[in-house]
Design a protein around this motif. Sequence first.
Motif, PDB file in Angstrom:
ATOM      1  N   SER A 127       2.265   3.401   1.571  1.00 38.18           N
ATOM      2  CA  SER A 127       2.746   2.064   1.939  1.00 38.18           C
ATOM      3  C   SER A 127       4.140   2.110   2.562  1.00 38.18           C
ATOM      4  CB  SER A 127       2.739   1.128   0.716  1.00 38.18           C
ATOM      5  OG  SER A 127       1.452   1.055   0.157  1.00 38.18           O
ATOM      6  N   GLY A 128       4.421   3.202   3.286  1.00 41.74           N
ATOM      7  CA  GLY A 128       5.713   3.320   3.952  1.00 41.74           C
ATOM      8  C   GLY A 128       6.870   3.549   3.008  1.00 41.74           C
ATOM      9  N   ALA A 158      -6.095  -1.122  10.560  1.00 40.81           N
ATOM     10  CA  ALA A 158      -7.135  -0.488   9.742  1.00 40.81           C
ATOM     11  C   ALA A 158      -6.571   0.321   8.584  1.00 40.81           C
ATOM     12  CB  ALA A 158      -7.987   0.426  10.629  1.00 40.81           C
ATOM     13  N   ALA A 159      -5.248   0.519   8.557  1.00 42.50           N
ATOM     14  CA  ALA A 159      -4.648   1.358   7.513  1.00 42.50           C
ATOM     15  C   ALA A 159      -4.754   0.685   6.155  1.00 42.50           C
ATOM     16  CB  ALA A 159      -3.177   1.637   7.839  1.00 42.50           C
ATOM     17  N   THR A 160      -5.007   1.479   5.144  1.00 42.02           N
ATOM     18  CA  THR A 160      -5.026   0.987   3.773  1.00 42.02           C
ATOM     19  C   THR A 160      -3.606   1.026   3.226  1.00 42.02           C
ATOM     20  OG1 THR A 160      -7.273   1.812   3.429  1.00 42.02           O
ATOM     21  CG2 THR A 160      -5.946   1.366   1.460  1.00 42.02           C
ATOM     22  N   VAL A 161      -3.069  -0.144   2.925  1.00 40.75           N
ATOM     23  CA  VAL A 161      -1.699  -0.254   2.423  1.00 40.75           C
ATOM     24  C   VAL A 161      -1.753  -0.820   1.011  1.00 40.75           C
ATOM     25  CG1 VAL A 161       0.553  -1.325   2.755  1.00 40.75           C
ATOM     26  CG2 VAL A 161      -0.763  -0.550   4.738  1.00 40.75           C
ATOM     27  N   ALA A 162      -1.394   0.014   0.054  1.00 41.84           N
ATOM     28  CA  ALA A 162      -1.368  -0.408  -1.335  1.00 41.84           C
ATOM     29  C   ALA A 162      -0.185  -1.327  -1.582  1.00 41.84           C
ATOM     30  CB  ALA A 162      -1.293   0.814  -2.249  1.00 41.84           C
ATOM     31  N   PRO A 163      -0.170  -2.050  -2.696  1.00 42.70           N
ATOM     32  CA  PRO A 163       0.996  -2.890  -3.002  1.00 42.70           C
ATOM     33  C   PRO A 163       2.274  -2.058  -3.077  1.00 42.70           C
ATOM     34  CG  PRO A 163      -0.837  -3.400  -4.469  1.00 42.70           C
ATOM     35  CD  PRO A 163      -1.229  -2.170  -3.714  1.00 42.70           C
ATOM     36  N   LEU A 164       3.390  -2.687  -2.745  1.00 39.20           N
ATOM     37  CA  LEU A 164       4.671  -2.017  -2.889  1.00 39.20           C
ATOM     38  C   LEU A 164       5.015  -1.866  -4.373  1.00 39.20           C
ATOM     39  CD1 LEU A 164       6.640  -3.682   0.043  1.00 39.20           C
ATOM     40  CD2 LEU A 164       5.250  -1.612   0.040  1.00 39.20           C
ATOM     41  N   LEU A 165       5.988  -1.028  -4.650  1.00 38.50           N
ATOM     42  CA  LEU A 165       6.197  -0.588  -6.026  1.00 38.50           C
ATOM     43  C   LEU A 165       6.743  -1.667  -6.942  1.00 38.50           C
ATOM     44  CD1 LEU A 165       7.634   2.894  -5.115  1.00 38.50           C
ATOM     45  CD2 LEU A 165       5.548   2.507  -6.438  1.00 38.50           C
TER      46      LEU A 165
END
Length: 549
Positions: A286-287, A314-321
């Motif tokens: 997630s960057g 299309a990228a899978t981005v999980a929640p930020l921390l």
Amino acid sequence: MTEQVVGAAEELRGYDPRTGAEVGSPVPATDPATLDAVARAAAEAAGPLAALGLPERAGLLRAVATALREHDAELIALADAETALGSPRLPGELARTAAQLELFADAVEEGSFCEATVDLPDPGATPPRPDLRRLLLPLGPVAVFAASNFPFAFSVAGGDTASALAAGCPVVLKAHPSHPVTSVRTGEVVAAALAAAGAPAGTFAVVHGEQAGRDLVTHPAITAVGFTGSLGGGRALFDLASSRPDPIPFYGELGSLNPAVATPAAVAVRGAEIAKGFVGSYTMGSGQFCTKPGVLFLPTGHALAEALVQASRAATVAPLLNARIRAGYDAGVRELAAVPGVRPLLAPSTVDGPGFGANPALLAVDVPTLVGHADELLRECFGPVSLIVEYADADELLRAIELLPGSLTGTIQGEESEPELPAALLEAFTERAGRVLWNGWPTGVAVSWAQHHGGPWPATTAPLFTSVGVTAIRRFLRPVAYQDVPDSLLPAALQDANPLGLPRRVNGVPTDAPVTRPDRAPAPIEAGPPTRAATGTNPLINAGTGGEG
């Protein structure tokens, strides 16, 4: 075991990034009295820890690695609840954490990290040279600040802890508030493993809370600090470390843009591949990787905009921390997008619903815009956003690169068939980064002898050193030279007979052989080492511990 503090005013809570709900029991902050007791215990442990033989010290590291693997399912479940990093990320990260402990154990046993060096006297030299012998010795108790984005590899049992213990330094670990429950339990596992393996009491402890972190940096028992985190937080602690009555080294990894360049020839040959690889790298984790490529230079007319946008969507981005990171990302990406001349390829957008979700964003500028707004555009935004900078020609590209701040990495996507540009880029990035990549992407940092994870400010506070790889141990050692000291009084690592069997440099030549001097017979090597109780001191310093290393 890890200190459990009662009666403290501040409490830390873990939160599930997927839902925002509280996770586990609150963890109390460490009060000043307990912090002082922990730091003093570390100071008392420093001598006995340094006194352990190198095989014993290596055994401590291996014991921690084994304990992490034995508790992997429990620790991974706790970390997932507080970070939402999931599988395969967390199992892989825990395995990496155990493996780097074992790599440091191998390095300790091999012994060259001590840099034992002998220069024999030479009265004919100009000026005449005395007998000089040099060795690296442990600094003493080290404060380590855990990072938010790696709950294992850069946290309680991570690389800073491993390298400090390998150097022979006790560790007081300041846990990160993003994963307090994981930190408590990991700390218990580490402390129990060290105690069972024979580590002196006070070798390792975990503390919690912002004030505890500040107090730790200024505590007189602490001799160095390892930090991974934000530029603002790191700078504040760096200033504290520097303003002490006795300033101490502060090894901070702070912020990095990690610029990447794709040359015209590379775009022509494999533009689609470059676009896919870049998006995979800037959205990985997630960057939230310190090596995220925050800037990509592309030639004008690259025709990759659609491919970049489609891959980003299309990228899978999980929640930020955590909520703070999400708020910082939302504000930072909108500030970037609002700079005059910035074009949104994929405009910033907000994720509705619970938790700390975030959408990727991709922005574009030309070089004149970058030059006119460098202060606003050339700063790290933690999260899944990156900036495309379009350059007209090689001269314009190289002028733009001169504006870049120091970074952990610099990446070149190029072709060897190009006449001059790759060589110029290699030189430019060598001046501005600690690791230069050719036709790869910077996310993913191998743990090895040759690795360097550091760079010029603001990437780190100490660009001479690395926080990843075996040479990270060098941060927590200090050199001492002995001049004309009798052989019987020399550290064992420097004695003529080399009783520890260490690799040394004698008169500039690498060797592990005993030193033969015409004016001094080689000292005999005893058949076996005495017990630690018999010596009671550092085996690198004192004689009679033959057979180690």
